[in-house]
Design a protein around this motif. Structure first.
Motif, short mmCIF file in Angstrom:
data_model
loop_
_atom_site.label_atom_id
_atom_site.label_comp_id
_atom_site.label_asym_id
_atom_site.label_seq_id
_atom_site.Cartn_x
_atom_site.Cartn_y
_atom_site.Cartn_z
N UNK A 9 0.72 -1.13 -0.25
CA UNK A 9 -0.10 0.12 -0.01
C UNK A 9 0.74 1.06 -0.04
N UNK A 10 1.90 1.41 0.76
CA UNK A 10 2.84 2.37 0.96
C UNK A 10 3.60 2.84 -0.47
N UNK A 11 3.94 1.72 -1.01
CA UNK A 11 4.73 1.82 -2.22
C UNK A 11 3.50 2.22 -3.21
N UNK A 12 2.40 1.62 -3.28
CA UNK A 12 1.37 2.17 -4.50
C UNK A 12 1.13 3.65 -4.21
N UNK A 13 0.96 3.95 -2.94
CA UNK A 13 0.89 5.54 -2.78
C UNK A 13 2.21 6.50 -3.06
N UNK A 14 3.32 5.82 -3.18
CA UNK A 14 4.45 6.53 -3.24
C UNK A 14 5.07 7.33 -2.23
N UNK A 15 4.48 6.50 -0.90
CA UNK A 15 5.05 6.81 0.37
C UNK A 15 6.38 6.41 0.88
N UNK A 16 6.85 5.30 0.14
CA UNK A 16 8.10 4.67 0.29
C UNK A 16 8.76 4.14 -0.90
N UNK A 17 9.91 3.92 -0.83
CA UNK A 17 10.72 3.71 -2.25
C UNK A 17 10.17 2.04 -2.41
#
Length: 547
Positions: free
Chosen positions: A28-36
């Motif tokens: 989810x964080x990757x899809x949202x661009x919040x983490x590498x």
């Protein structure tokens, strides 16, 4: 441990106790661009990282809303929870879920029901199926306060939760609570127990499995023939091993795996040996059937005996197997096979593994003064000395901190040696126990075989080992081997001390009950072995001869 005659009731929290969201939060964080894209942090690490951003708290809440609704399909059951619930069902113990979960997530314009998402997840993972549900009832409450009131009102025999504010709340002081936590620094309070895995929880509440329960489980995976009888084998390591007698007169080996979060042992061994069979790799125990949810698999039964004496003939059999495996490693079947457990594609990985093991021994060292003195006065000083020497001695054309390329790795049996071989009546040595199998640095396999605590190689046999693997993997490894070998030796000094950790000792006893009343003697023996190995390393690490 439960010993009541009246019906037993266990209450369990849902999120981060039954359902693990680490992978779901990563995706989810990757899809949202919040983490590498290469982020490997767990839920807590991702939360702490996002909260440091501008508007981080609101972004974190949005991510939570997504993960607990649409993103829940990327979540997973914690290792061991299904097996625990299955055994509760067998023993007619009622299990209920109590969760504080609002109807909708933060900032969710779609108004996706969080409760329906969680319930459907449980149905999809066979915990709430209509025919034979493992969960009797699920109750949702809007807040922690409402949840605590419900738990108090129901007065469960046990309640399991990952939140300290639930387990240690004043309102639940009189209830038996188990905190499900990975934090080894927490101290147990009165009747509040702390468990780091579902395996620990199961052993604490339910105790050991009896043979009838194992037989019932075996019949679930051995479908063509009925299991007539079953026998538990003694003297094995982490996994519990059983000999199964089938109605057609055949026999099988049944293996119940420790279920841990950082490595899927069943997947490594069953899928690995299945590929061996497909590629015609012989002298390996053949896989028969498995049940992933229960963490159990069956393998062919091999008539033979353990290998307690070994020489050139046995060493040549081991080298021959590794040579064939290395030749077959380019097969398409192995292309996406995972890394070996505790793989070390970088020099730094060995150092980090040693530091992790030291951290895990901090709590046990507070209870065992001799262990504490050894680690503090002897081990840590040599660790610092050898680490500095190894970094300086690392090959100039390689980087201690940069991982090897894929074409430099090998398929490693990992925990490889004569302790995991059977002297077959017909086929010579047959190798088994590939729980840690996967891609790794050949230097780790070479070093681990040399250092392994379950074997005692003579100087001559060790030299023949080094010479044999140099032919298989290449003499270009010499410089890295000479720099890494002492680090792996230090790592083995700590592996020898594993039984000082309660969860490891309990696992050993579950696999072999004869150890139950022998802990102090066993720990004293293991500490002496570790000291002896450390002393030998201090003398030999700078001038070790390989080839």
């Amino acid at each position: 441990m439960i010993n009541k005659i009246s019906p037993i009731r266990i209450g369990i929290d849902l999120d981060n106790t039954i359902i693990s969201y680490d992978r779901a939060f990563q995706i989810g964080a990757k899809l949202s661009g919040l983490v590498e894209k290469d982020c490997k942090l767990n839920k807590k690490g991702i939360r702490d990282l996002i909260r440091k951003r501008q508007n981080g708290e609101s972004e974190w809440q949005k991510l939570q809303g997504y993960v607990y609704s649409e993103g829940i399909n990327e979540a997973a059951l914690f290792p061991g929870v299904f097996r625990f619930l299955w055994l509760c069902k067998e023993r007619k113990i009622n299990v209920e879920i109590v969760s504080h979960k609002t109807k909708f997530g933060h900032f969710d314009n779609k108004k996706t029901s969080l409760r329906n998402s969680a319930t459907n997840f449980l149905i999809n993972h066979d915990l709430l199926n209509t025919e034979n549900p493992l969960i009797k009832k699920i109750t949702y409450r809007n807040s922690k306060k409402e949840k605590i009131d419900f738990i108090k009102q129901n007065n469960y025999d046990y309640f399991i939760d990952d939140l300290e504010e639930i387990i240690f709340s004043k309102e639940l002081e009189s209830q038996k609570g188990i905190l499900f936590s990975s934090d080894s620094r927490l101290v147990e309070i009165s009747n509040k127990e702390i468990a780091h895995s579902w395996e620990e929880i199961s052993l604490s509440i339910l105790g050991s499995w009896n043979l009838e329960e194992i037989k019932t489980m075996a019949n679930l995976i051995v479908k063509k023939n009925k299991v007539e009888s079953i026998e538990k084998l003694k003297g094995w390591g982490n996994s519990a091993i059983y000999k199964i007698y089938l109605s057609n007169g055949n026999k099988l080996a049944l293996k119940m795996y420790p279920e841990i979060s950082y490595h899927n042992r069943l997947k490594s061994e069953f899928e690995g040996t299945k590929i061996f069979q497909e590629l015609g790799i012989k002298n390996v125990q053949k896989p028969i059937s498995f049940n992933h949810s229960l963490g159990v698999a069956s393998y062919e039964w091999i008539e033979g005996e353990k290998v307690t004496k070994y020489g050139l003939e046995e060493l040549n059999a081991a080298l021959s197997f590794l040579s064939v495996l290395n030749d077959k490693s380019k097969a398409e079947s192995f292309k996406n096979f995972p890394f070996a457990a505790d793989s070390c594609p970088r020099g730094q990985d060995i150092e980090m593994q040693i530091k992790r093991r030291l951290l895990q021994l901090e709590e046990p060292s507070k209870k065992h003064n001799e262990l504490n003195k050894f680690l503090k006065n002897d081990f840590k000083s040599l660790f610092n000395e050898i680490t500095s020497w190894s970094q300086t001695s690392w090959p100039s054309n390689e980087d201690y901190k940069i991982p090897l390329k894929k074409n430099e790795l090998i398929l490693s049996p990992s925990d490889f040696g004569f302790h995991n071989a059977i002297r077959s009546q017909n086929d010579g040595l047959v190798f088994h126990d590939f729980e840690y199998f996967g891609w790794d640095d050949p230097v780790k396999l070479i070093s681990d075989f040399s250092h392994h605590a379950a074997m005692s190689l003579s100087n001559q046999l060790e030299q023949l080992w080094f010479s044999g693997v140099s032919t298989i993997y290449g003499k270009h490894l010499l410089n890295r081997l000479s720099a890494a070998w002492p680090l792996y030796g230090l790592n083995w000094c700590l592996i020898i001390l594993n039984e000082f950790k309660d969860e490891v000792w309990n696992r050993r006893c579950a696999a072999d009950e004869r150890k139950l009343n022998q802990r102090e003697l066993h720990l004293s023996t293991q500490l002496a072995k570790s000291k002896s190995k450390l002393d030998n390393l201090a003398i030999s690490y700078k001038n070790k001869h390989y080839w």
